[in-house]
Design a protein around this motif. Structure first.
Motif, PDB file in Angstrom:
ATOM      1  N   ASP A   1      81.027 -72.354 103.999  1.00 22.49           N
ATOM      2  CA  ASP A   1      80.688 -71.968 102.631  1.00 22.49           C
ATOM      3  C   ASP A   1      79.341 -71.250 102.600  1.00 22.49           C
ATOM      4  OD1 ASP A   1      80.945 -71.838  99.805  1.00 22.49           O
ATOM      5  OD2 ASP A   1      79.643 -73.577  99.595  1.00 22.49           O
ATOM      6  N   CYS A   2      78.340 -71.836 103.241  1.00 24.32           N
ATOM      7  CA  CYS A   2      76.979 -71.298 103.162  1.00 24.32           C
ATOM      8  C   CYS A   2      76.824 -69.956 103.863  1.00 24.32           C
ATOM      9  CB  CYS A   2      75.992 -72.306 103.744  1.00 24.32           C
ATOM     10  SG  CYS A   2      75.809 -73.801 102.741  1.00 24.32           S
ATOM     11  N   PHE A   3      77.564 -69.728 104.931  1.00 22.40           N
ATOM     12  CA  PHE A   3      77.420 -68.482 105.685  1.00 22.40           C
ATOM     13  C   PHE A   3      78.125 -67.305 105.007  1.00 22.40           C
ATOM     14  CE2 PHE A   3      75.615 -68.387 110.110  1.00 22.40           C
ATOM     15  CZ  PHE A   3      74.782 -69.464 109.918  1.00 22.40           C
ATOM     16  N   VAL A   4      78.904 -67.569 103.969  1.00 17.83           N
ATOM     17  CA  VAL A   4      79.611 -66.501 103.254  1.00 17.83           C
ATOM     18  C   VAL A   4      79.190 -66.513 101.794  1.00 17.83           C
ATOM     19  CG1 VAL A   4      81.872 -65.535 102.693  1.00 17.83           C
ATOM     20  CG2 VAL A   4      81.558 -66.792 104.831  1.00 17.83           C
ATOM     21  N   ARG A   5      78.394 -65.535 101.390  1.00 14.58           N
ATOM     22  CA  ARG A   5      77.910 -65.414 100.014  1.00 14.58           C
ATOM     23  C   ARG A   5      76.979 -66.553  99.605  1.00 14.58           C
ATOM     24  NH1 ARG A   5      80.963 -61.264  97.868  1.00 14.58           N
ATOM     25  NH2 ARG A   5      79.790 -61.510  95.935  1.00 14.58           N
ATOM     26  N   GLY A   6      76.475 -67.316 100.564  1.00 18.04           N
ATOM     27  CA  GLY A   6      75.589 -68.426 100.254  1.00 18.04           C
ATOM     28  C   GLY A   6      76.364 -69.682  99.893  1.00 18.04           C
ATOM     29  N   CYS A   7      75.639 -70.781  99.703  1.00 19.51           N
ATOM     30  CA  CYS A   7      76.273 -72.083  99.416  1.00 19.51           C
ATOM     31  C   CYS A   7      76.688 -72.123  97.950  1.00 19.51           C
ATOM     32  CB  CYS A   7      75.301 -73.217  99.725  1.00 19.51           C
ATOM     33  SG  CYS A   7      74.521 -73.118 101.344  1.00 19.51           S
ATOM     34  N   ASP A   8      77.841 -71.532  97.655  1.00 16.71           N
ATOM     35  CA  ASP A   8      78.261 -71.372  96.258  1.00 16.71           C
ATOM     36  C   ASP A   8      79.662 -71.906  95.974  1.00 16.71           C
ATOM     37  OD1 ASP A   8      79.786 -69.509  97.580  1.00 16.71           O
ATOM     38  OD2 ASP A   8      79.389 -67.861  96.194  1.00 16.71           O
ATOM     39  N   GLY A   9      80.237 -72.643  96.917  1.00 17.45           N
ATOM     40  CA  GLY A   9      81.562 -73.202  96.696  1.00 17.45           C
ATOM     41  C   GLY A   9      82.685 -72.186  96.722  1.00 17.45           C
ATOM     42  N   SER A  10      82.398 -70.953  97.141  1.00 15.76           N
ATOM     43  CA  SER A  10      83.433 -69.915  97.116  1.00 15.76           C
ATOM     44  C   SER A  10      84.546 -70.177  98.118  1.00 15.76           C
ATOM     45  CB  SER A  10      82.814 -68.534  97.362  1.00 15.76           C
ATOM     46  OG  SER A  10      82.081 -68.501  98.575  1.00 15.76           O
ATOM     47  N   VAL A  11      84.276 -70.994  99.145  1.00 16.06           N
ATOM     48  CA  VAL A  11      85.300 -71.302 100.145  1.00 16.06           C
ATOM     49  C   VAL A  11      86.427 -72.149  99.564  1.00 16.06           C
ATOM     50  CG1 VAL A  11      84.296 -73.473 100.988  1.00 16.06           C
ATOM     51  CG2 VAL A  11      85.567 -71.992 102.567  1.00 16.06           C
ATOM     52  N   LEU A  12      86.207 -72.733  98.388  1.00 13.54           N
ATOM     53  CA  LEU A  12      87.205 -73.606  97.771  1.00 13.54           C
ATOM     54  C   LEU A  12      88.205 -72.859  96.900  1.00 13.54           C
ATOM     55  CD1 LEU A  12      84.773 -76.427  96.562  1.00 13.54           C
ATOM     56  CD2 LEU A  12      86.176 -76.444  98.632  1.00 13.54           C
TER      57      LEU A  12
ATOM     58  N   GLY B   1      71.181 -68.614 100.170  1.00 15.18           N
ATOM     59  CA  GLY B   1      71.773 -67.809  99.103  1.00 15.18           C
ATOM     60  C   GLY B   1      72.269 -68.585  97.904  1.00 15.18           C
ATOM     61  N   VAL B   2      71.604 -69.682  97.537  1.00 18.78           N
ATOM     62  CA  VAL B   2      72.112 -70.505  96.440  1.00 18.78           C
ATOM     63  C   VAL B   2      71.949 -69.808  95.088  1.00 18.78           C
ATOM     64  CG1 VAL B   2      71.770 -72.693  97.630  1.00 18.78           C
ATOM     65  CG2 VAL B   2      69.905 -71.744  96.268  1.00 18.78           C
ATOM     66  N   LEU B   3      72.859 -70.113  94.192  1.00 18.48           N
ATOM     67  CA  LEU B   3      72.776 -69.671  92.806  1.00 18.48           C
ATOM     68  C   LEU B   3      72.215 -70.835  92.007  1.00 18.48           C
ATOM     69  CD1 LEU B   3      76.337 -68.060  92.537  1.00 18.48           C
ATOM     70  CD2 LEU B   3      74.188 -66.895  93.062  1.00 18.48           C
ATOM     71  N   THR B   4      71.068 -70.647  91.374  1.00 17.65           N
ATOM     72  CA  THR B   4      70.430 -71.733  90.622  1.00 17.65           C
ATOM     73  C   THR B   4      69.951 -71.219  89.273  1.00 17.65           C
ATOM     74  OG1 THR B   4      68.269 -71.254  91.597  1.00 17.65           O
ATOM     75  CG2 THR B   4      69.634 -72.898  92.714  1.00 17.65           C
ATOM     76  N   GLY B   5      69.608 -72.154  88.393  1.00 18.67           N
ATOM     77  CA  GLY B   5      69.017 -71.789  87.115  1.00 18.67           C
ATOM     78  C   GLY B   5      69.849 -70.784  86.357  1.00 18.67           C
ATOM     79  N   ASN B   6      69.212 -69.661  85.994  1.00 17.73           N
ATOM     80  CA  ASN B   6      69.892 -68.638  85.210  1.00 17.73           C
ATOM     81  C   ASN B   6      70.574 -67.587  86.079  1.00 17.73           C
ATOM     82  OD1 ASN B   6      69.082 -69.771  82.734  1.00 17.73           O
ATOM     83  ND2 ASN B   6      67.068 -68.798  82.912  1.00 17.73           N
ATOM     84  N   ASN B   7      70.556 -67.773  87.399  1.00 19.39           N
ATOM     85  CA  ASN B   7      71.249 -66.833  88.269  1.00 19.39           C
ATOM     86  C   ASN B   7      72.748 -66.833  87.966  1.00 19.39           C
ATOM     87  OD1 ASN B   7      68.829 -66.364  89.516  1.00 19.39           O
ATOM     88  ND2 ASN B   7      69.306 -67.485  91.382  1.00 19.39           N
ATOM     89  N   THR B   8      73.407 -65.765  88.330  1.00 18.74           N
ATOM     90  CA  THR B   8      74.843 -65.681  88.104  1.00 18.74           C
ATOM     91  C   THR B   8      75.546 -66.839  88.801  1.00 18.74           C
ATOM     92  OG1 THR B   8      74.725 -63.275  88.000  1.00 18.74           O
ATOM     93  CG2 THR B   8      76.892 -64.243  88.376  1.00 18.74           C
ATOM     94  N   GLY B   9      76.335 -67.560  88.057  1.00 20.60           N
ATOM     95  CA  GLY B   9      77.055 -68.697  88.603  1.00 20.60           C
ATOM     96  C   GLY B   9      77.583 -69.558  87.478  1.00 20.60           C
TER      97      GLY B   9
END
Length: 335
Positions: free
Chosen positions: A74-85, A317-325
């Protein structure tokens, strides 16, 4: 016109500073991961994940390795954003989980699903799928007798998942040490952290297709990788017959203790019993070889370094706060 005294001005100025500091602290906090992120909004979250990991491990102890690997992928692709799920919606544009590095080898999705369902019932739209993966990976390390560690949380879930991104970012098992160093360096991880995180291969299994190139038709001059210890090679050949098309053939990555986070992996590499090219290649440079030898002799030292490296990896590459997510309601589907 309002006239204020100097004393009132000082009080007003002081109060403004307090408000500004509180606001800035709020912004900073929202934009960073932190331990105990859900202490007030969903205090049960981490306990629920731990319970689901434990239940899964009791049924199949190999799932712990699957969840650690899921966090890495998950983390190595687009950051740790749960996209692998995320499930594939359009077959012409498959999602990460359906890319060759993940399908059919990646497992543990049902553990995340169960944890997410329970958490949603307790605290709707509060805990991200990305954080659940990070918690589950930590709990998997711990349940396999690794060193527990605190997980900073506050990640948001991504809205994009592409198989092509997985192919472009995940280092294959055929990688050499320079390719591995560059791949990890691209994510802000050092060569030492690459060697440390390679120790995750101390648990779990591999499909034969990931290493069979080392057993048969290795190159134009030899049929077998000469760096592979002969007796171990024979064991692998017995488990993975040449020409077999059975996708279910698997072998443990650490035959001695496949469900324990120990340093047998490094001892195996020293003995030329690393399963993948990407394992055995760690002996090909002086710095990485020295690290492998050191880790092979220092269980607690490696476990401490592994825990620290997992925390650092979990911030890629985490998405936090007001970042897109977003906070996905169903980890398999974008809201």
């Amino acid at each position: 016109m309002v006239i204020i005294s100097s004393k009132q001005a000082v009080l007003y100025y002081s109060w403004s500073l307090v408000v500004l500091c509180l606001y800035m602290n709020h912004v900073r906090t929202e934009a960073e991961l932190r331990v105990g992120y859900y202490s007030f909004s969903c205090a049960l979250a981490e306990g629920i994940v731990k319970e689901e990991v434990r239940n899964a491990f009791i049924q199949n102890n190999g799932l712990a390795a699957g969840l650690v690997r899921m966090h890495f992928h998950d983390c190595f692709v687009r950051g740790c954003d749960g996209s692998v799920l995320i499930d594939t919606v359009n077959p012409s544009s498959p999602a990460e989980k359906d890319s060759p590095p993940n399908n059919p080898s990646l497992r543990g999705f049902e553990v995340i699903d169960r944890a997410k369902a329970r958490i949603e019932a307790a605290c709707a739209s509060t805990v991200s799928c990305a954080d659940i993966i990070a918690f589950a990976a930590r709990d998997s390390v711990e349940i396999t007798r690794g060193l527990g560690y605190e997980v900073p949380a506050g990640r948001k879930d991504g809205r994009v998942s592409l198989a092509s991104d997985a192919l472009a970012n995940l280092p294959p098992p055929t990688s050499n040490v320079n390719q591995l160093t560059q791949s990890f360096g691209n994510k802000g991880l050092t060569q030492e952290e690459m060697v440390i995180l390679s120790g995750a291969h101390t648990i779990g299994r591999s499909h034969c297709t990931s290493f069979s190139n080392r057993l048969y038709n290795f190159n134009s001059t030899t049929s077998q990788d000469p760096t592979l210890e002969p007796n171990y090679a024979n064991q692998l050949k017995a488990a993975c017959p040449q020409g077999s098309t059975n996708p279910n053939l698997v072998v443990p990555m650490d035959p001695l203790s496949p469900a324990t986070s120990d340093v047998n992996y490094y001892q195996g590499v020293v003995a030329n019993r690393g399963l993948f090219t990407s394992d055995q290649t760690l002996l090909t440079t002086q710095p990485t070889r020295a690290q492998v030898v050191q880790n092979s002799q220092d269980l607690f030292g490696w476990q401490k370094k592994f825990a620290a490296a997992m925390v650092k990896m979990g911030q890629i590459g985490v998405l936090t706060g007001n970042n897109t997510g977003e906070i996905r309601v169903n980890c398999r589907v974008i809201n």
